[in-house]
Design an enzyme around this catalytic site. Structure first.
Site, short mmCIF file in Angstrom:
data_model
loop_
_atom_site.label_atom_id
_atom_site.label_comp_id
_atom_site.label_asym_id
_atom_site.label_seq_id
_atom_site.Cartn_x
_atom_site.Cartn_y
_atom_site.Cartn_z
N HIS A 14 51.27 33.75 3.15
CA HIS A 14 50.54 32.50 2.93
C HIS A 14 51.23 31.35 3.67
CE1 HIS A 14 49.43 29.01 0.15
NE2 HIS A 14 48.27 29.41 0.65
N GLU A 41 48.47 33.93 7.04
CA GLU A 41 47.35 32.99 6.85
C GLU A 41 47.84 31.60 7.22
OE1 GLU A 41 45.38 29.85 4.27
OE2 GLU A 41 47.47 30.51 4.36
N ASP A 43 46.36 27.19 8.17
CA ASP A 43 45.30 26.18 8.12
C ASP A 43 45.22 25.43 9.44
OD1 ASP A 43 44.89 26.23 5.02
OD2 ASP A 43 47.05 25.96 5.29
N HIS A 56 48.01 21.87 6.32
CA HIS A 56 47.15 22.12 5.16
C HIS A 56 46.55 20.83 4.60
CE1 HIS A 56 46.40 22.47 0.79
NE2 HIS A 56 45.92 23.66 1.11
N GLU A 116 42.23 29.70 8.29
CA GLU A 116 41.41 28.89 7.40
C GLU A 116 41.02 27.59 8.10
OE1 GLU A 116 41.35 26.39 3.20
OE2 GLU A 116 42.89 27.92 3.47
#
Length: 249
Positions: A14, A41, A43, A56, A116
């Protein structure tokens, strides 16, 4: 029922390995790789001058040595900030990387990823279009296709229409009664749900409909094992090594 073409891992780092390194930085992705993660993952959003970079929050306050809205700053202004010292002095000088820099690292390290789309307020359309276009030009065609996810339905609709070949993940924080309608409309491959919303019943329902199921963000080994036992495909975690030791690859 969706056509499953995506092979999902049990563990996804993450924002890299956010427990050990500053999130959404190249150092964090390298640490996730070191800890054994095959996937990470992150952003992606846009600076004021429409450059795709990793962050993020809407603001830079929490993860840099400055404050303010990310959308108000050009990337050159963001680039000079220290995005590492907040996590530890050994990360002093770490930058908010460009998407292009992250993609180059992933290609070099053979890391697969979940991107994302995390637009600043009011920038969903531009963010999706620019990020997806950059991804199409920079990510090697021979590499596995990344998973594109978002909480913002407009971003996923654009991904469905602009890059239909890329797998899509519907990100959910609560348990909407129309989750299946949303997933079907988006032609989603996965449903990515919040750990605190996950129940054995909902897990079974999602799996029965043929979707891949990922749960965020789980740092407790016992909870990760429970979720896998329920039938969850994969876990987003800040601590890849700990969760890999609990559930395996």
């Amino acid at each position: 029922m969706p056509k499953r073409t995506l092979s999902l891992p049990r563990v996804i780092g993450h924002r890299g390995a956010a427990e050990a390194a500053p999130e959404n930085t190249l150092a964090s992705f390298r640490e996730a790789k070191r800890q054994g993660a095959a996937w990470v993952e992150f952003d992606a959003k846009l600076s004021a001058d429409n450059r795709a970079f990793l962050l993020h929050d809407d603001n830079i306050d929490r993860t840099s040595n400055a404050a303010g809205a990310a959308r108000a700053l050009t990337y050159d202004e963001l680039r000079v900030l220290d995005a590492g010292s907040w996590r530890g002095p050994q990360f002093a000088g770490e930058k908010m990387p460009l998407l292009a820099e992250a993609l180059a690292l992933f290609a070099q390290e053979d890391l697969q990823f979940n991107l994302e789309l995390k637009p600043c307020p009011g920038r969903a359309r531009d963010t999706a279009k620019i990020v997806l276009d950059e991804l199409a030009h920079l990510w090697p065609a021979a590499k596995p296709k990344p998973l594109i996810s978002s909480f913002v339905l407009e971003c996923l609709e654009i991904a469905r229409d602009q890059a239909p070949e890329l797998p899509r993940g519907l990100l959910l924080e609560d348990h909407p009664v129309n989750w299946l309608d949303l997933a079907q409309n988006l032609k989603a491959d996965t449903v990515n749900i919040w750990d605190q919303a996950a129940t054995p019943e909902w897990v079974a329902e999602i799996k029965a409909e043929g979707y891949g199921l990922l749960v965020y963000t789980v740092n407790d080994a016992a909870r990760a094992r429970q979720l896998i036992d329920w039938g969850v495909d994969g876990i987003f975690t800040d601590a890849p090594a700990r969760i890999l030791a609990a559930v395996g690859q």
